[in-house]
Enzyme design. Structure first.
Site, PDB file in Angstrom:
ATOM      1  N   ARG A 523       6.763  97.659  14.146  1.00 30.49           N
ATOM      2  CA  ARG A 523       7.020  96.321  13.167  1.00 30.49           C
ATOM      3  C   ARG A 523       6.948  94.953  14.041  1.00 30.49           C
ATOM      4  O   ARG A 523       8.095  95.180  15.055  1.00 30.49           O
ATOM      5  CB  ARG A 523       8.037  96.730  12.764  1.00 30.49           C
ATOM      6  CG  ARG A 523       8.228  97.676  11.456  1.00 30.49           C
ATOM      7  CD  ARG A 523       6.809  96.910  10.285  1.00 30.49           C
ATOM      8  NE  ARG A 523       8.083  95.724   9.864  1.00 30.49           N
ATOM      9  CZ  ARG A 523       8.683  95.958   8.475  1.00 30.49           C
ATOM     10  NH1 ARG A 523       8.645  97.743   7.869  1.00 30.49           N
ATOM     11  NH2 ARG A 523       9.430  95.035   7.175  1.00 30.49           N
ATOM     12  N   ASP A 607      20.181  82.086   1.711  1.00 31.18           N
ATOM     13  CA  ASP A 607      20.541  83.726   2.392  1.00 31.18           C
ATOM     14  C   ASP A 607      20.677  83.134   4.056  1.00 31.18           C
ATOM     15  O   ASP A 607      20.407  82.598   4.685  1.00 31.18           O
ATOM     16  CB  ASP A 607      18.973  84.150   2.071  1.00 31.18           C
ATOM     17  CG  ASP A 607      18.528  85.015   0.929  1.00 31.18           C
ATOM     18  OD1 ASP A 607      19.556  84.794  -0.129  1.00 31.18           O
ATOM     19  OD2 ASP A 607      17.047  84.610   0.691  1.00 31.18           O
ATOM     20  N   GLU A 613      24.876  88.033  13.337  1.00 30.24           N
ATOM     21  CA  GLU A 613      24.223  88.591  14.387  1.00 30.24           C
ATOM     22  C   GLU A 613      23.668  87.908  15.417  1.00 30.24           C
ATOM     23  O   GLU A 613      23.732  87.759  16.900  1.00 30.24           O
ATOM     24  CB  GLU A 613      22.430  89.182  14.456  1.00 30.24           C
ATOM     25  CG  GLU A 613      21.574  88.153  13.799  1.00 30.24           C
ATOM     26  CD  GLU A 613      20.326  88.878  13.546  1.00 30.24           C
ATOM     27  OE1 GLU A 613      20.053  89.660  13.012  1.00 30.24           O
ATOM     28  OE2 GLU A 613      18.923  88.397  13.983  1.00 30.24           O
ATOM     29  N   HIS A 702      15.987 100.181   0.848  1.00 31.80           N
ATOM     30  CA  HIS A 702      15.035 100.742   2.283  1.00 31.80           C
ATOM     31  C   HIS A 702      14.297 101.741   1.379  1.00 31.80           C
ATOM     32  O   HIS A 702      13.700 102.781   2.266  1.00 31.80           O
ATOM     33  CB  HIS A 702      15.793 100.745   3.115  1.00 31.80           C
ATOM     34  CG  HIS A 702      16.245  99.196   3.758  1.00 31.80           C
ATOM     35  ND1 HIS A 702      17.755  98.681   3.303  1.00 31.80           N
ATOM     36  CD2 HIS A 702      15.554  98.606   4.460  1.00 31.80           C
ATOM     37  CE1 HIS A 702      17.677  97.442   4.402  1.00 31.80           C
ATOM     38  NE2 HIS A 702      16.259  97.543   4.209  1.00 31.80           N
TER      39      HIS A 702
END
Ligand code: GLN
Ligand code: ZN
Length: 765
Positions: A523, A607, A613, A702
């Site tokens: 990815r 969002d 992070e 997921h």
């Protein structure tokens, strides 16, 4: 003579060759031999490119079929029991560890994946058991070293160091001290270094990025014991740290018995002179002077001046390199055809960064006349570019600057406190208890992707494209109505990616064609490049959302990507503080929020998947980051009336250490991930007495598995033990774009039924 090298090269390939090769293999369309052959070709090409661009040492061991931390686990036989392959993994065992599935072998739970320090690269988390043993299986690495040696390169292998490797792993047994594993692991590393020395290696790069973290004292001491043992006659060790300053660990590493140090002088320029002044006479200092994580052309004159005194001090003991592995940056700027011609020269990707090192070397050495001549000419060209970028009105928009000057505290403040807003919103929205909703995206079907591609390639007229997306919105709204969801969304069919979509529309962002960076495994992401002052040119989502709202009386939730996430998932300009750029994005998005409100949209979700992070690596810097990050969100959301309900979404819920800041976002509703932890992660919210509404995810998007109604009822009841039921929402963990329609519908049907059942139970008591 100044040695030039790099800590690692992007493995994915300029045309994402590795991605395609892996995915073909996973689909069963190629054999292991074919896959490995393609990888060999790619590796050799990367070595050749490094040598052609003048690197004195060619890095080996940076290539990986999936992830270098996983490679380290496999090299030391650290393989969890469930893979049933003892301590030796073959190719398919390796892929099963990475992704739970491979052409051969049964499906099995994959190892956990998490972010590599503060980058967007994900590594596979090593799993240790308290009785973990280690044994060395280095044939792959040794083979690569010999392969490169046979091609005539001066090889510098790279390995992840023992302490960083241990630090990054996890152990089921909670109280287990991973340092107990160090002696046996160190012995394996010694054996590895011996094998390298036998293969003719004279320098090995040992990465210890944990040295830029706040390390507990036992870990710092462990460095001393470990590196005293980690010696092999004739083999020189370059201990590499990056992503930040060594700070209190600088002294420690200067004293370690290794022959060389690499430090990051881009993220922490102040440590350069300190390190040079205190460097023991037998050590080499590799200075990371080219930004390995960003895409800007270096200011060569500035870097040259920065290095000159150090070169006078150290002479041949000075090496120069990019700050960190080039893994985090795209491969080749020359492959970009559509970048704005004014902006393109401001940039430098991996290959161009290697060229920059050569220029710096020639300028420093000032020896070979022809090379120096050429370097001076490049330098002059570079100075013109640096000046052009600095003076360009593309980077500076007076209207944006003026607006930034006029910011007031009230702008980041909702009109009334949450308790008051809540009443007004309840009246307006009239939602049942346990309202059901989704996180925004619905399945991205082949049809949608094809429409976007044809539109981009000019095969579809804007009007045709618009019609196709409108049809998608119609279908998505219809399906949600049939499911009985309470708050609808438009489905995000027009978005290729939640950041790139807005990057394409905002002023100040550039989009590349091929600027891919590995995110995990096969990815890749293509981060937009923020080069200038950010502003909104025109409404970006209002027409789509309003259209969706026109189809129903139920509320449709507007959907935006927040300022911090836009910032974190882009390449950012390096000529102004991050917080300034973040505020500019916040203001641009604020306009969109306000326009959505004016268009009659009652609920707007912003969002912030990347808020957590973005936390700096050092705790001392957390507060200053969180202050501007939270303020940016509030600035974005603060322009609306009390009656407009602001949601935010984050794809995780480990909020223990920042819950206070999450509360300060003052979002009316926050939706988070919790289904995998059985809602346990809500404990932080309960303990803090988090005041606003929460939508803890009720199923894991997921997984293709359909959650049953009972499961969801169970989870919601568990959730209600932490959060009063009046403040609970019912939703999935994240967006549904990677699912198929049958999966999404089946799961949502059970979710809606679960909410209805609970409402009925509550009404009955
Ligand atoms: N609204 C986005 C979606 O539903 C959120 C994605 C994310 O949080 N990563 O896809
Ligand atoms: Zn999410």
């Amino acid at each position: 003579m100044v040695t030039t090298h790099n800590l690692g090269f992007p493995r994915i390939g300029a045309g994402r060759e590795l991605k395609w090769a892996l995915e073909r293999y996973w689909r069963g369309e190629s054999s292991p031999q074919q896959l490995l052959q393609q990888c060999r070709r790619l590796r050799q090409q990367h070595w050749r490119q490094q040598q052609q661009r003048g690197q004195d040492l060619v890095t080996v061991g940076d290539f990986s079929l999936y992830d270098h931390v996983l490679d380290t686990s496999v090299m030391f036989g650290v393989i969890p029991e469930r893979y049933r392959c003892g301590n030796q993994a073959d190719l398919d065992d390796y892929f099963r560890m990475a992704r739970g599935r491979a052409p051969a072998g049964e499906d099995v739970t994959a190892c956990e994946m998490t972010k590599w320090f503060d980058t967007n690269y994900h590594y596979i988390v090593p799993e240790f058991s308290p009785t973990q043993s280690f044994s060395l299986y280095a044939h792959r690495l040794i083979q690569e070293i010999e392969e490169a040696g046979a091609l005539g390169y001066r090889v510098k292998p790279v390995v992840l160091g023992p302490l960083s490797y241990l630090w990054l792993g996890k152990c089921q047994a909670r109280q287990f001290d991973k340092l107990a594993l160090l002696p046996e692991l160190t012995a394996c590393y010694v054996e590895l270094l011996q094998q390298m020395a036998s293969s003719g290696v004279s320098w090995v790069q040992i990465d210890e990025p944990v040295l830029v973290l706040d390390l507990p004292a036992p870990w710092r001491r462990a460095f001393e014991t470990c590196y005293r043992q980690l010696t092999v006659p004739g083999l020189n060790r370059l201990l590499a740290s990056y992503f930040g300053a060594l700070e209190d660990n600088l002294h420690l590493v200067l004293e370690l018995p290794v022959e060389g140090l690499h430090i990051d002088a881009v993220s922490a320029p102040a440590q350069l002179q300190m390190a040079a002044d205190q460097l023991p006479g037998y050590k080499v200092l590799s200075v990371g002077v080219i930004d390995g994580r960003n895409v800007w052309a270096a200011d060569l004159h500035r870097v040259w001046q920065q290095l000159r005194p150090v070169y006078r001090q150290l002479g041949e003991r000075l090496w120069i390199a990019p700050s960190c592995s080039l893994l985090h940056c795209p491969v080749d700027l020359e492959a970009e055809q559509r970048l704005d011609p004014e902006i393109k020269p401001w940039l430098s990707f991996a290959l161009q960064k290697l060229d920059e090192l050569q220029v710096l070397r020639s300028l420093l050495e000032d020896r070979d006349t022809a090379a120096v001549e050429a370097a001076y000419s490049t330098l002059r060209h570079n100075q013109r570019i640096v000046a052009a970028r600095r003076g360009s009105d593309r980077t500076c928009d007076p209207a944006v600057r003026a607006r930034m000057e006029s910011l007031t505290a009230e702008m980041a403040q909702r009109r009334s406190p949450y308790t008051q807003r809540r009443k007004i919103q309840q009246q307006r929205l009239n939602l049942p208890v346990l309202p059901t909703t989704t996180i925004g995206s619905f399945p991205q079907t082949a049809e949608i992707r094809q429409a976007r591609r044809r539109y981009r390639d000019g095969e579809l007229e804007p009007a045709q494209y618009e019609k196709l997306i409108r049809q998608q919105i119609e279908q998505t709204v219809e399906k949600q109505l049939a499911l009985g969801l309470d708050v609808l969304v438009h489905g995000e069919a027009e978005r290729n990616d939640m950041v790139e979509y807005f990057g394409e529309l905002l002023q100040g962002f550039a989009i590349t064609d091929n600027g891919w960076v590995q995110s995990y495994g096969s990815r890749c992401v293509k981060p937009p490049i923020i080069y200038g002052d950010v502003a909104r040119v025109e409404p970006m989502t209002v027409p789509w959302i309003s259209y969706a709202q026109s189809l129903t009386d139920k509320p449709v939730k507007g959907m935006l990507t927040g300022p911090v996430t836009m910032l974190q998932w882009s390449f950012v300009r390096d000529d102004q503080p991050l917080e300034t750029t973040c505020r500019q994005i916040a203001l641009a998005l604020r306009d969109e929020v306000n326009d959505l409100e004016s268009a009659g949209i009652g609920i707007i979700q912003i969002d912030e998947a990347a808020l957590r992070e973005g936390l700096p690596l050092r705790r001392t810097q957390w507060d200053s980051y969180l202050r501007w990050a939270v303020e940016s969100f509030r600035l974005c959301a603060g322009g609306v009336e009390d009656r407009t309900q602001i949601h935010t979404h984050m794809c995780y819920s480990e909020f223990n250490d920042i819950i206070d800041w999450i509360a300060r976002l003052d979002a009316d509703v926050i939706t988070i991930e919790t289904s995998r932890s059985q809602m346990e992660l809500l404990e932080a919210f309960r303990e803090y007495a988090y005041p606003n509404d929460i939508g803890p995810g009720t199923f894991d998007i997921h997984s293709p598995r359909i959650p049953t109604q009972q499961e969801i009822v169970g989870l919601l009841k568990a959730g209600a033990r932490y959060i009063p039921v009046e403040r609970l929402w019912v939703n999935p963990d994240c967006g549904l774009k990677t699912r198929t329609w049958p999966e999404a519908e089946a799961a949502l049907r059970n979710m809606v039924d679960a909410a209805r059942r609970l409402r009925a139970e509550m009404a009955a008591v």
